[in-house]
Scaffold this active site. Sequence first.
Site, PDB file in Angstrom:
ATOM      1  N   TRP A 103     -25.003  73.568 -68.449  1.00 40.16           N
ATOM      2  CA  TRP A 103     -26.464  74.081 -69.677  1.00 40.16           C
ATOM      3  C   TRP A 103     -27.381  74.271 -68.899  1.00 40.16           C
ATOM      4  CZ3 TRP A 103     -24.033  78.458 -71.056  1.00 40.16           C
ATOM      5  CH2 TRP A 103     -22.752  78.671 -71.307  1.00 40.16           C
ATOM      6  N   ASP A 173     -32.082  70.602 -75.372  1.00 37.94           N
ATOM      7  CA  ASP A 173     -31.639  71.160 -76.171  1.00 37.94           C
ATOM      8  C   ASP A 173     -30.624  70.582 -76.542  1.00 37.94           C
ATOM      9  OD1 ASP A 173     -29.515  72.689 -76.882  1.00 37.94           O
ATOM     10  OD2 ASP A 173     -28.993  73.211 -74.692  1.00 37.94           O
ATOM     11  N   LYS A 197     -21.427  73.610 -83.571  1.00 38.10           N
ATOM     12  CA  LYS A 197     -21.076  72.663 -83.255  1.00 38.10           C
ATOM     13  C   LYS A 197     -21.368  71.623 -84.140  1.00 38.10           C
ATOM     14  CE  LYS A 197     -22.765  73.906 -78.831  1.00 38.10           C
ATOM     15  NZ  LYS A 197     -21.186  74.388 -78.289  1.00 38.10           N
TER      16      LYS A 197
END
Length: 366
Positions: A103, A173, A197
């Site tokens: 990511w 992030d 999440k």
Amino acid sequence: MGNTALNFGAGPAKLPREVLEDVQSELLSFQKSGMSIMEMSHRSKEYSKINNDAQAAIRKLLNVPDNYRVLFMQGGGLGGFAAVALNLINRTGSADYIVTGTWSNVAAKEAAKYGKVNLVYPLADKPGSIPDQSSWTLNPDASYLYYCDNETVDGVEFPFIPNNPHNVPLVADMSSSIMTKAVDVSKFGVIFGGAQKNIGPAGVVFVIIREDLLGKPMDMCPTILNFTHINKSNSVHNTPATLSVYIMEKVLQWIIKNGGVEGMQKQSLEKSNLLYQTLANSNGYYSCPIDQNVRSRINIPFRVGGEKGNEELEAKFLEEAEKLKMYQLKGHRSVGGIRASLYNAISKQDVSLLIKFMEEFQRAHS
């Protein structure tokens, strides 16, 4: 286990059952209004309270300083990757990126559309590691320094906040690690991530941004991703994902009720230690390819049948797990293997049941 599935998915992930039951109880009639929250105006006093309460809960849980704003936007993590660059890279035209996995690599490529991206070290020959900080090359003129706190695909987590000797805005992030450990927000310029999440369902992105970083977006920045505009309109500049924010606020209250970030952190360490110990005790039957010092507490990839993994055994493992209602244990398509995601709503009992299955599987298939 009754009729309850054990959901070890990387996201959308398991939500606390009591939150889902609470949502269910008022889904048709929010607070006896006769309307679902899904039907109410995003400019109603009811939704305004939900929006403000969710922001307040994040502030409380993370001790967010007064000179930071909490924003909600849409677009998922990918939207966040673009939004960070579009709002921040304009200061000097370049940014530093620490790439530790899938990511952060995607985020760096996205940012390169809008300015110059400097990788602070070459893409690692060996995945699953973080090179020593003494080897990093940091640009004193970078608009910001970016990293992904926890890589969901690769199972790599930062056990530290990266050194930032030039004191440029630090951007993280934290999609998969938010609310799983204490964070000193004052060390960051921006913290952002998808809610799906640890703190809610898919559909909403949280952004915690220091106020001095507002007001400098690129001219090409779309209004929908413009942090300054989102802030001015208190995250209601267009129709937000009202249901997602509503559920997120309930999950945040659930975290507060269950010991806050400290309680989640304690449980996170206990759960991950149990699973890593099982891998270590398997005499190599189960193997984790990640360097021990950067292994994630949250997303744990492993192979079945040895260091390289045995795909036939792994397929059997997944098949037998599903018979026991253990779902979404398949590793990301880019890396294969098995992956167990241990987000906040996953209990120690859930992990214990997974471990029991793993031990029985090894006895039956080794």
